[in-house]
Write a protein that holds these residues in place. Structure first.
Motif, PDB file in Angstrom:
ATOM      1  N   THR A 234       0.849  -1.175   0.000  1.00 19.18           N
ATOM      2  CA  THR A 234       0.000   0.000   0.000  1.00 19.18           C
ATOM      3  C   THR A 234       0.886   1.227   0.000  1.00 19.18           C
ATOM      4  O   THR A 234       1.886   1.270   0.700  1.00 19.18           O
ATOM      5  CB  THR A 234      -0.905   0.021   1.244  1.00 19.18           C
ATOM      6  N   GLU A 235       0.513   2.173  -0.804  1.00 17.03           N
ATOM      7  CA  GLU A 235       1.248   3.433  -0.852  1.00 17.03           C
ATOM      8  C   GLU A 235       0.254   4.572  -0.804  1.00 17.03           C
ATOM      9  O   GLU A 235      -0.750   4.564  -1.510  1.00 17.03           O
ATOM     10  CB  GLU A 235       2.057   3.517  -2.146  1.00 17.03           C
ATOM     11  N   ILE A 236       0.501   5.539   0.050  1.00 17.51           N
ATOM     12  CA  ILE A 236      -0.350   6.726   0.122  1.00 17.51           C
ATOM     13  C   ILE A 236       0.511   7.914  -0.261  1.00 17.51           C
ATOM     14  O   ILE A 236       1.593   8.113   0.295  1.00 17.51           O
ATOM     15  CB  ILE A 236      -0.928   6.916   1.537  1.00 17.51           C
ATOM     16  N   GLN A 237       0.050   8.673  -1.235  1.00 11.12           N
ATOM     17  CA  GLN A 237       0.769   9.863  -1.664  1.00 11.12           C
ATOM     18  C   GLN A 237       0.036  11.093  -1.163  1.00 11.12           C
ATOM     19  O   GLN A 237      -1.171  11.210  -1.332  1.00 11.12           O
ATOM     20  CB  GLN A 237       0.843   9.928  -3.188  1.00 11.12           C
ATOM     21  N   VAL A 238       0.767  11.981  -0.544  1.00 12.62           N
ATOM     22  CA  VAL A 238       0.225  13.274  -0.137  1.00 12.62           C
ATOM     23  C   VAL A 238       0.821  14.284  -1.106  1.00 12.62           C
ATOM     24  O   VAL A 238       2.041  14.382  -1.240  1.00 12.62           O
ATOM     25  CB  VAL A 238       0.599  13.611   1.313  1.00 12.62           C
ATOM     26  N   THR A 239      -0.039  15.007  -1.822  1.00 15.49           N
ATOM     27  CA  THR A 239       0.444  15.893  -2.875  1.00 15.49           C
ATOM     28  C   THR A 239       0.045  17.334  -2.622  1.00 15.49           C
ATOM     29  O   THR A 239      -0.916  17.612  -1.895  1.00 15.49           O
ATOM     30  CB  THR A 239      -0.106  15.461  -4.242  1.00 15.49           C
ATOM     31  N   GLU A 240       0.780  18.222  -3.242  1.00 16.54           N
ATOM     32  CA  GLU A 240       0.510  19.646  -3.176  1.00 16.54           C
ATOM     33  C   GLU A 240       0.779  20.209  -4.569  1.00 16.54           C
ATOM     34  O   GLU A 240       1.793  19.886  -5.186  1.00 16.54           O
ATOM     35  CB  GLU A 240       1.449  20.297  -2.164  1.00 16.54           C
ATOM     36  N   PRO A 241      -0.117  21.040  -5.091  1.00 11.12           N
ATOM     37  CA  PRO A 241       0.105  21.574  -6.433  1.00 11.12           C
ATOM     38  C   PRO A 241       1.339  22.476  -6.480  1.00 11.12           C
ATOM     39  O   PRO A 241       1.612  23.225  -5.542  1.00 11.12           O
ATOM     40  CB  PRO A 241      -1.161  22.372  -6.732  1.00 11.12           C
ATOM     41  N   LEU A 242       2.074  22.383  -7.597  1.00  6.54           N
ATOM     42  CA  LEU A 242       3.259  23.211  -7.769  1.00  6.54           C
ATOM     43  C   LEU A 242       2.918  24.592  -8.319  1.00  6.54           C
ATOM     44  O   LEU A 242       3.695  25.519  -8.166  1.00  6.54           O
ATOM     45  CB  LEU A 242       4.258  22.515  -8.700  1.00  6.54           C
ATOM     46  N   ASP A 243       1.786  24.689  -8.994  1.00  6.83           N
ATOM     47  CA  ASP A 243       1.347  25.998  -9.477  1.00  6.83           C
ATOM     48  C   ASP A 243      -0.176  26.030  -9.528  1.00  6.83           C
ATOM     49  O   ASP A 243      -0.833  25.005  -9.448  1.00  6.83           O
ATOM     50  CB  ASP A 243       1.958  26.336 -10.847  1.00  6.83           C
ATOM     51  N   LYS A 244      -0.738  27.212  -9.664  1.00  3.25           N
ATOM     52  CA  LYS A 244      -2.187  27.392  -9.593  1.00  3.25           C
ATOM     53  C   LYS A 244      -2.933  26.922 -10.831  1.00  3.25           C
ATOM     54  O   LYS A 244      -4.159  26.877 -10.819  1.00  3.25           O
ATOM     55  CB  LYS A 244      -2.514  28.863  -9.326  1.00  3.25           C
ATOM     56  N   THR A 245      -2.211  26.544 -11.893  1.00  2.00           N
ATOM     57  CA  THR A 245      -2.881  26.112 -13.122  1.00  2.00           C
ATOM     58  C   THR A 245      -2.854  24.598 -13.313  1.00  2.00           C
ATOM     59  O   THR A 245      -3.414  24.093 -14.277  1.00  2.00           O
ATOM     60  CB  THR A 245      -2.241  26.788 -14.346  1.00  2.00           C
ATOM     61  N   SER A 246      -2.240  23.854 -12.407  1.00  2.86           N
ATOM     62  CA  SER A 246      -2.156  22.402 -12.550  1.00  2.86           C
ATOM     63  C   SER A 246      -3.520  21.755 -12.338  1.00  2.86           C
ATOM     64  O   SER A 246      -4.427  22.341 -11.740  1.00  2.86           O
ATOM     65  CB  SER A 246      -1.150  21.825 -11.545  1.00  2.86           C
ATOM     66  N   SER A 247      -3.657  20.524 -12.822  1.00  6.86           N
ATOM     67  CA  SER A 247      -4.932  19.811 -12.646  1.00  6.86           C
ATOM     68  C   SER A 247      -5.228  19.592 -11.161  1.00  6.86           C
ATOM     69  O   SER A 247      -6.381  19.660 -10.739  1.00  6.86           O
ATOM     70  CB  SER A 247      -4.925  18.486 -13.406  1.00  6.86           C
ATOM     71  N   LEU A 248      -4.201  19.344 -10.363  1.00  2.00           N
ATOM     72  CA  LEU A 248      -4.413  19.176  -8.922  1.00  2.00           C
ATOM     73  C   LEU A 248      -4.909  20.475  -8.288  1.00  2.00           C
ATOM     74  O   LEU A 248      -5.833  20.463  -7.479  1.00  2.00           O
ATOM     75  CB  LEU A 248      -3.131  18.698  -8.235  1.00  2.00           C
ATOM     76  N   ALA A 249      -4.335  21.613  -8.670  1.00  3.68           N
ATOM     77  CA  ALA A 249      -4.774  22.905  -8.128  1.00  3.68           C
ATOM     78  C   ALA A 249      -6.225  23.186  -8.507  1.00  3.68           C
ATOM     79  O   ALA A 249      -7.014  23.644  -7.676  1.00  3.68           O
ATOM     80  CB  ALA A 249      -3.872  24.028  -8.627  1.00  3.68           C
ATOM     81  N   ARG A 250      -6.590  22.886  -9.745  1.00  7.06           N
ATOM     82  CA  ARG A 250      -7.989  23.089 -10.175  1.00  7.06           C
ATOM     83  C   ARG A 250      -8.933  22.174  -9.410  1.00  7.06           C
ATOM     84  O   ARG A 250     -10.022  22.580  -9.015  1.00  7.06           O
ATOM     85  CB  ARG A 250      -8.109  22.880 -11.686  1.00  7.06           C
ATOM     86  N   HIS A 251      -8.524  20.946  -9.180  1.00  3.48           N
ATOM     87  CA  HIS A 251      -9.342  20.006  -8.415  1.00  3.48           C
ATOM     88  C   HIS A 251      -9.553  20.511  -6.988  1.00  3.48           C
ATOM     89  O   HIS A 251     -10.676  20.495  -6.482  1.00  3.48           O
ATOM     90  CB  HIS A 251      -8.688  18.626  -8.395  1.00  3.48           C
ATOM     91  N   LEU A 252      -8.487  20.960  -6.347  1.00  4.11           N
ATOM     92  CA  LEU A 252      -8.602  21.482  -4.981  1.00  4.11           C
ATOM     93  C   LEU A 252      -9.493  22.713  -4.919  1.00  4.11           C
ATOM     94  O   LEU A 252     -10.287  22.868  -3.985  1.00  4.11           O
ATOM     95  CB  LEU A 252      -7.219  21.810  -4.422  1.00  4.11           C
ATOM     96  N   ALA A 253      -9.381  23.595  -5.910  1.00  8.47           N
ATOM     97  CA  ALA A 253     -10.207  24.804  -5.937  1.00  8.47           C
ATOM     98  C   ALA A 253     -11.686  24.450  -6.065  1.00  8.47           C
ATOM     99  O   ALA A 253     -12.547  25.086  -5.453  1.00  8.47           O
ATOM    100  CB  ALA A 253      -9.777  25.712  -7.080  1.00  8.47           C
ATOM    101  N   GLU A 254     -11.979  23.417  -6.827  1.00  7.57           N
ATOM    102  CA  GLU A 254     -13.380  23.032  -7.057  1.00  7.57           C
ATOM    103  C   GLU A 254     -13.951  22.158  -5.951  1.00  7.57           C
ATOM    104  O   GLU A 254     -15.098  22.306  -5.552  1.00  7.57           O
ATOM    105  CB  GLU A 254     -13.506  22.300  -8.396  1.00  7.57           C
ATOM    106  N   HIS A 255     -13.151  21.225  -5.428  1.00  7.58           N
ATOM    107  CA  HIS A 255     -13.672  20.217  -4.497  1.00  7.58           C
ATOM    108  C   HIS A 255     -13.139  20.323  -3.075  1.00  7.58           C
ATOM    109  O   HIS A 255     -13.652  19.651  -2.184  1.00  7.58           O
ATOM    110  CB  HIS A 255     -13.358  18.808  -5.020  1.00  7.58           C
ATOM    111  N   GLY A 256     -12.077  21.088  -2.874  1.00  8.39           N
ATOM    112  CA  GLY A 256     -11.454  21.128  -1.559  1.00  8.39           C
ATOM    113  C   GLY A 256     -10.564  19.911  -1.354  1.00  8.39           C
ATOM    114  O   GLY A 256     -10.418  19.068  -2.237  1.00  8.39           O
TER     115      GLY A 256
END
Length: 88
Positions: free
Chosen positions: A1-23
């Motif tokens: 099992t592997e759990i990754q904790v991620t943080e967006p590197l910039d405000k335009t990344s797909s992860l940043a957009r996901h966080l902005a929309e869903h928290g």
């Protein structure tokens, strides 16, 4: 099992957009698989939308496929084939 904790590197990344929309929360769920090319073809045949048109290779060397959230109940699903970490 592997759990990754991620943080967006910039405000335009797909992860940043996901966080902005869903928290904060689950971004995607991944499964280790064998024969990823066959599974990729089967997923498309079953009506799944894929992020890319072919199996790709991640920077760490494993093969990966991402199933779009639009066809997976809003959760990003990822398939990974990594023979280096195959425990079977």
């Amino acid at each position: 099992t592997e759990i990754q904790v991620t943080e967006p590197l910039d405000k335009t990344s797909s992860l940043a957009r996901h966080l902005a929309e869903h928290g904060p929360g689950i971004y995607h769920v991944a499964w280790g698989v064998k024969d990823i090319e066959n599974l990729f073809d089967r997923a498309i045949a079953n009506g799944n939308e894929m992020r890319r048109k072919a199996v790709s290779v991640a920077p760490r060397g494993y093969k990966t496929v991402n199933i779009e959230k639009s066809t997976s109940h809003g959760i990003g699903f990822q398939l990974i084939e990594d023979p280096e970490h195959d425990l079977s």
